[in-house]
Structure formats: C-alpha cells, structure tokens
Design a protein around this motif. Structure first.
Motif: not given
Length: 359
Positions: A212-222
């Motif tokens: 949840l957090l890691a994919p969401g953070g990578r998506g927001v960042w990327a």
C-alpha cells in the motif's frame, strides 16, 4: 515558441501529468516570471548598493573604529586601571609590604618562634616520651590480648562452622528464586508481546508497507512530484531566459533609442554648431582686437593726452591764484613744459618729458 522548446518533450506521460502541466505553465508565466524579474532587479540593486554604499561605509566604520574609537577605549581602560591601582591596590600593597609583613616577621621571629620551641622542647616532648607513649603501649597490648581471646578465636570458629554453610545455602536459595522470578517475568511480559509482534504486528505492518504505502509513495513521487518539479524547474529557467531577453531588449532600446540618437545629434548638430560658434567667437575676438588696436587705442591715448593737459592747466590756474593772494615769485607756465599732441617737443621748442599713457 522559445518556452515550448525550453520545456522537455513529453515521454508518454499519463493524463494526470497533462492535467497538472497546463496550470503549472500558467502559474509559471503569471507568477514565476515576475518573481524572477524582481529577483534579478533585487540582485543588481544589492550588488550596486554593496559597491556604492555598504562597502565604503563598512571600510569607513572600520577605519573610524581602528583610528578613533579603539585608541580612546584603550586610553580609558589604561586610565581606569591606573586609578584603580592608585586608589585600591597600591595602598594595600604598601600596608602589607611595609607595615604588616615586617611586624608579622618580627613577632614570629622574636616572640612566637621562641615560645613555641620552648613549649615543644621542654613540655610536650617529655610528656609524650615519658607519659603518653608508655601508657598507650600498655593500653594497646591489653586491648589486643583481650580482643584476641574474647573475639577472634570464637569469631573464627563461628565463621567457619556456622556462617559459611548458612551463606552458601542462602546463595543457592537466592539463585533459584531469581531464576524462577526471571522465568515468570518472561512468561508474563516478554513472550506474549514478542509473539504479538512476530506473528501479528510485523506481518501487518510489512504487508501495508509493501502493498500500500510503498507503491502509493512511488506513484506519487514518479507521476506527480517529479513531473511537477521538472515543470517548475523548466518554468524557472524559461523565466530566467525571458528576464534576460527583457534585459537585453531594454539595453537595445536604450542604445538605439537614446544613446545612438544622442550621439548622432552630437556629431551632426551640436558639434558643427559648436564649431561654427567657436569660429565666429574667434573671428569676433580678432575683429575686436583689430578695432581696439586701430581705433580705440589711439582715441584712448588722445583722450589721455587731453586729460593730462587739462589737469596741468588747472594746476597752473590754482598756482596763479595762490600767488596772487599770498604772493610769491613768478613761475614759467607749465604748458610750455608739456609736449604737444603727436610731438616729442614742447611749444617753446624745448625738450619736454614723456607723459604718455604707456611707459
């Protein structure tokens, strides 16, 4: 067109990036560009202020501090130190050095030392050697013997045969009790929490982070922060280029709208008019000098001659009146001594003195 070339080409981003990019461009043109222009103006003004005002003011302040304030402070400190020493330090030093120290040395040398030596040598040493020392030795021998026979021997037996076995038993009992208490504490407070962390909390936290957090953070960042930052950086660079272009345009306008026309007016209008005026002024000066030499100077000399002749005639009339009233020998008229206009001889053909305007 320049702004579009400056921005990086799209690399197949999603619709979210396209939706974000247009407002960011508008904000960059309406906000970032004026801020960049104001920033460049403030930087230029700060550099000019530093060169023209702050730098000279700082150097003048440093010079004033080193040349005026620091010597005054040093002199004031020296004066205060001298007054303090003169009022508080040297009087006490003199009192100690020339009054108290000699009196103390004399009292010690001639009173305290002899009395102390006499009391030690003739009173305390005999009393110690012949009274206290033998009595102390006897009391010590008696106490040691009593303690040895009453305490040491029974105490050694008590320690060896009673206290030592009891101490070992208490030590083993304490070790067993400590081990049981430690096991109970682990069973009640450590093992349940360790099991809760290992089998419940850690798997839940790991799953939430991984899925949840890691994919969401990578998506927001990327897909949000990185494109937004790139657009902001590109807008900043574009604003800088536009600001520099505006500056170059202002410089070009100043050069071609003010400097070049002013130079052309100076070369084509002011300089020729100045040359004509200078030539006219020089010709006028030459004409004036010629008129002065040819007309004004001779007229002036003639007027001077007439004026001098008139003064001499008046003086002769005054002298004749004085002689007629008060009496006196006759005198040759002064005009016979004066030369005529344009001649070096007087009216009576006698040489006359030079009375012209110029020596």
């Amino acid at each position: 067109m320049d702004m579009e070339r400056a921005l990086p080409a799209p690399q197949g981003d999603g619709c979210l990036v396209g939706v974000v990019r247009v407002p960011v461009k508008i904000v960059a043109v309406l906000v970032v560009l004026p801020l960049r222009v104001v920033w460049d103006l403030l930087v230029a003004f700060a550099r000019m202020l530093n060169r023209s005002v702050l730098g000279p003011l700082g150097r003048a302040s440093a010079w004033l501090y080193e040349r005026a304030l620091l010597p005054v402070l040093r002199g004031t400190g020296w004066l205060i130190g001298a007054l303090f020493k003169l009022a508080f330090y040297w009087p006490w030093v003199g009192l100690w050095r020339y009054v108290m120290l000699p009196v103390g040395q004399a009292a010690y040398a001639y009173l305290l030392k002899p009395v102390g030596v006499g009391i030690w040598r003739y009173l305390l040493v005999p009393f110690w050697e012949y009274g206290l020392l033998p009595a102390g030795r006897g009391i010590a021998w008696l106490l040691v013997g009593t303690v040895r026979y009453l305490l040491v021997l029974p105490g050694g037996a008590l320690y060896r045969y009673v206290l030592t076995p009891v101490g070992h038993a208490l030590r083993w009992l304490a070790r067993g009790f400590a081990a049981g208490a430690a096991w109970l504490a682990k069973a009640l407070f450590v093992w349940p929490w360790a099991a809760l962390w290992r089998y419940l909390v850690r798997p839940v936290v790991t799953g939430v982070w991984q899925y949840l957090l890691a994919p969401g953070g990578r998506g927001v960042w990327a897909y949000l922060l990185v494109p937004f930052w790139g657009v902001v950086v590109g807008a900043w660079h574009v604003a800088g280029r536009v600001s520099r272009a505006l500056g170059r345009g202002l410089v070009w306008w100043w050069r071609w709208g003010v400097v070049r026309p002013a130079g052309w007016v100076r070369r084509r209008v002011v300089t020729p008019v100045g040359n004509v005026l200078r030539a006219g002024w020089a010709a006028g000066r030459r004409v004036a000098r010629s008129v002065h030499r040819q007309a004004v100077a001779p007229v002036g000399r003639a007027v001077g001659e007439v004026w001098r002749t008139t003064r001499l005639a008046v003086r002769e009339a005054r002298a004749d009146v004085r002689r007629a009233v008060f009496g006196g020998p006759p005198r040759e008229p002064a005009r016979s001594q004066a030369r005529t206009l344009g001649s070096n001889r007087a009216a009576g053909d006698a040489p006359a003195p030079e009375i012209s305007l110029h020596k």
